[in-house]
Design a protein around this motif. Structure first.
Motif: not given
Length: 99
Positions: A71-90
């Protein structure tokens, strides 16, 4: 006589789990390297656990089957939201440089 088994891979020893005592044949967790040392046999990297209804004073002792799902749902959520924030910054940095 039939025997139902579940094939298991050894898990890491928990923090509060005591060390195995090979001299007294006390086992608190499965360690295949220690089992090889104890038995002197070449063992596979997994083991079979007998499952089913436990009958009194019969061997092998059985246990109720328990399946542990990862059960790694929290880890996956953090990864994907972090990638989304990085994409917005770029995106914002690219738009500022473009202007």
């Amino acid at each position: 006589v039939s025997l139902a088994v579940m094939i298991r891979a050894p898990k890491k020893k928990g923090y509060f789990v005591p060390e195995n005592n090979l001299a007294k044949n006390y086992w608190f967790y499965v360690d295949m390297a220690q089992a090889r040392e104890f038995t002197g046999l070449e063992l596979l990297p997994f083991y079979a656990e007998a499952i089913g209804k436990a009958a009194k004073d019969t061997y092998p002792e059985t246990s109720e089957p328990k399946v542990d799902f990862l059960n790694d749902h929290l880890k996956y959520a953090i990864i994907w939201y972090s990638l989304a924030v990085i994409l917005v910054i770029f995106y914002v940095a690219y738009q500022r440089k473009k202007s």
